[in-house]
Design a protein around this motif. Structure first.
Motif, short mmCIF file in Angstrom:
data_model
loop_
_atom_site.label_atom_id
_atom_site.label_comp_id
_atom_site.label_asym_id
_atom_site.label_seq_id
_atom_site.Cartn_x
_atom_site.Cartn_y
_atom_site.Cartn_z
N PHE A 264 0.83 -1.21 0.00
CA PHE A 264 0.00 0.00 0.00
C PHE A 264 0.87 1.26 0.00
O PHE A 264 0.57 2.23 -0.70
N ILE A 265 1.95 1.23 0.79
CA ILE A 265 2.83 2.40 0.88
C ILE A 265 3.53 2.64 -0.45
O ILE A 265 3.59 3.77 -0.94
N GLU A 266 4.04 1.58 -1.06
CA GLU A 266 4.76 1.72 -2.33
C GLU A 266 3.84 2.18 -3.45
O GLU A 266 4.28 2.84 -4.39
N GLN A 267 2.55 1.86 -3.37
CA GLN A 267 1.60 2.29 -4.39
C GLN A 267 1.08 3.71 -4.16
O GLN A 267 0.37 4.26 -4.99
N GLY A 268 1.43 4.30 -3.02
CA GLY A 268 1.07 5.69 -2.77
C GLY A 268 -0.29 5.88 -2.13
O GLY A 268 -0.91 6.93 -2.32
N HIS A 269 -0.76 4.92 -1.36
CA HIS A 269 -2.06 5.02 -0.71
C HIS A 269 -2.01 5.65 0.67
O HIS A 269 -3.05 5.92 1.27
N VAL A 270 -0.81 5.86 1.22
CA VAL A 270 -0.69 6.25 2.63
C VAL A 270 -0.02 7.62 2.73
O VAL A 270 0.90 7.94 1.98
N ARG A 271 -0.50 8.40 3.69
CA ARG A 271 0.16 9.67 3.99
C ARG A 271 0.35 9.78 5.50
O ARG A 271 -0.40 9.20 6.27
N VAL A 272 1.38 10.53 5.86
CA VAL A 272 1.65 10.82 7.27
C VAL A 272 1.58 12.34 7.38
O VAL A 272 2.45 13.04 6.87
N GLY A 273 0.52 12.83 8.02
CA GLY A 273 0.28 14.26 8.03
C GLY A 273 -0.13 14.66 6.62
O GLY A 273 -0.90 13.98 5.96
N PRO A 274 0.39 15.76 6.11
CA PRO A 274 0.03 16.17 4.74
C PRO A 274 0.87 15.51 3.65
O PRO A 274 0.55 15.58 2.48
#
Length: 182
Positions: A129-139
């Motif tokens: 999920f992280i590598e596909q760009g689905h996650v953010r931390v803050g903005p």
């Protein structure tokens, strides 16, 4: 069929153990890398070196005189920093610094925090999920699974607004607003 070893080959093989290399500590390293789904060996060696340096700093602080003001200030600053990073559970005493290991750093990686927050079922899935760009931390959108999450940033780990996973979660919970999500 394997040929019979010559005399000098037998002598050389007596000195080498191919199963466990004491220099590499390979079995333990591979076990930790597999458990926390670490893809680059350099990350693990960096965590190992950092944990060793933390233990060395803690030992040098312990070597100072008990009544020394520098010792109390250094102890407080070190424990405060390690606590806010999430590497030690409390700010009680300097003995906790001896328990900081490479696994302590691995437990602060973004995929592990996502699994702990029930955003993914496994660390491998969270990494994807992280590598596909689905996650953010803050903005900030985070695409590196080696991102270390501090205690203060733990609450700000969420899905990207345009993520299909976020849409599915909101649909499942019957909270999706068609105006907000296009």
């Amino acid at each position: 069929m394997v040929r019979k070893l010559k005399y000098h080959e037998k002598k050389l093989l007596k000195k080498v153990d191919f199963i466990s290399w004491e220099v590499d500590n390979n079995l333990h390293e591979v076990k930790i890398m597999r458990k926390y789904h670490i893809q680059r060996r350099e990350d693990y060696t960096k965590y190992n070196r950092l944990s060793r340096e933390i233990r060395e700093v803690a030992q040098s602080i312990k070597d100072l005189d008990v009544e020394d003001i520098v010792r109390t200030e250094s102890t407080g600053r070190l424990l405060d920093k390690l606590f806010h990073l999430g590497l030690v559970p409390t700010k009680e005493n300097l003995e906790l610094c001896n328990k900081v290991t490479a696994s302590s750093f691995c437990r602060r990686r973004l995929p592990v925090v996502m699994v702990r927050n029930h955003m993914a079922e496994s660390i491998a899935l969270a990494t994807r999920f992280i590598e596909q760009g689905h996650v953010r931390v803050g903005p900030e959108v985070v695409m590196d699974p080696a991102f270390l999450v501090s205690r203060s940033m733990e609450d700000f780990v969420t899905w990207v607004n345009t993520s299909a996973i976020k849409k599915k979660v909101l649909d499942y919970n019957d909270l999706r607003d068609d105006f907000d999500m296009s």
